[in-house]
Design an enzyme around this catalytic site. Structure first.
Site, PDB file in Angstrom:
ATOM      1  N   GLY A 297       1.392  -1.514  -0.131  1.00  0.00           N
ATOM      2  CA  GLY A 297       0.317   0.050  -0.283  1.00  0.00           C
ATOM      3  C   GLY A 297       0.708   1.360   0.202  1.00  0.00           C
ATOM      4  N   GLY A 298       2.409   1.236  -0.431  1.00  0.00           N
ATOM      5  CA  GLY A 298       2.793   3.216  -0.151  1.00  0.00           C
ATOM      6  C   GLY A 298       2.300   3.203  -1.082  1.00  0.00           C
ATOM      7  CG  HIS A 299      -1.679   3.558  -2.519  1.00  0.00           C
ATOM      8  ND1 HIS A 299      -2.691   3.651  -1.805  1.00  0.00           N
ATOM      9  CD2 HIS A 299      -1.158   2.091  -2.647  1.00  0.00           C
ATOM     10  CE1 HIS A 299      -3.339   2.534  -1.765  1.00  0.00           C
ATOM     11  NE2 HIS A 299      -2.337   1.627  -2.618  1.00  0.00           N
ATOM     12  CB  SER A 300      -1.710   9.665  -1.601  1.00  0.00           C
ATOM     13  OG  SER A 300      -1.969  10.278  -2.208  1.00  0.00           O
TER      14      SER A 300
END
Ligand code: TYD
Length: 132
Positions: free
Chosen positions: A47-50
Site C-alpha cells: 500500500g505505498g500510495h495516496s
C-alpha cells in the site's frame, strides 16, 4: 480532517468481546467498499500510495501491522495497529503504507469509494509537490 486513530465500541463479555462499526456513528463517510489483506509474507510492505479523493479506515482485525504515514518532506509517523477495536482514519492526499505484518494478520479496509485506479497516486515524487 487529518488522519487519526478511531476507537470503536467494545462490548466486553466473558463469552467473548464484540465490536461494531456503524456508518456515521463511528465512520465519518459512507462505506462503499470493503477489502482486506491476509497471508502477507513476513517482511513485506503493502500500500505505498495516496488516494486523491477516497477516505478509508484501516483496522488490524487479527494480528498486527504498522501503518506508516509519510509527509511530503519525508518525515514519518508510525501507528502500530494490534487491536480490533481501533482503526486509523486516513483522508485523501495522505501517503501511507503498511509494514511489519505479523503472522496471520488480517487487515480490514473500509473505503468511501469503489475501486478506481485513477484515484491512486503511486509515485511519491508526484505526491510530494501536489501536497506541499
Ligand atoms: P493496491 O491497492 O494497489 O494494493 P497495494 O498498494 O498494496 O499494492 O491493490 C493491488 C491490486 O489489487 C491492484 O492491481 C488493484 C487490485 N484491487 C482491486 O481490483 N480492487 C480493490 O478494491 C483493491 C483494493 C485492489
Amino acid at each position: 480532517m487529518d488522519y487519526r486513530i478511531i476507537e470503536f465500541p467494545k462490548i466486553a463479555d466473558p463469552r467473548g468481546n464484540l465490536t461494531f462499526i456503524q456508518n456515521s456513528d463511528q465512520v465519518p463517510f459512507e462505506i462503499k467498499r470493503v477489502f482486506w489483506t491476509y497471508d502477507v509474507p513476513g517482511g513485506e510492505t503493502r500500500g505505498g500510495h495516496s488516494y486523491k479523493y477516497q477516505e478509508e479506515i484501516i483496522i488490524a482485525l487479527s494480528g498486527s501491522f504498522d501503518v506508516v504515514i509519510t509527509q511530503p518532506d519525508g518525515s514519518q509517523e508510525k501507528f502500530h495497529m494490534n487491536r480490533s477495536y481501533y482503526g486509523i482514519y486516513i483522508p485523501p492526499m495522505v501517503w501511507r503504507h503498511m509494514e511489519n505484518f505479523s503472522t496471520n494478520s488480517f487487515g480490514l479496509h473500509l473505503s468511501s469509494a469503489a475501486y478506481a485506479e485513477e484515484d491512486y497516486i503511486r509515485d511519491f515524487e508526484v505526491f510530494k509537490p501536489s501536497n506541499s
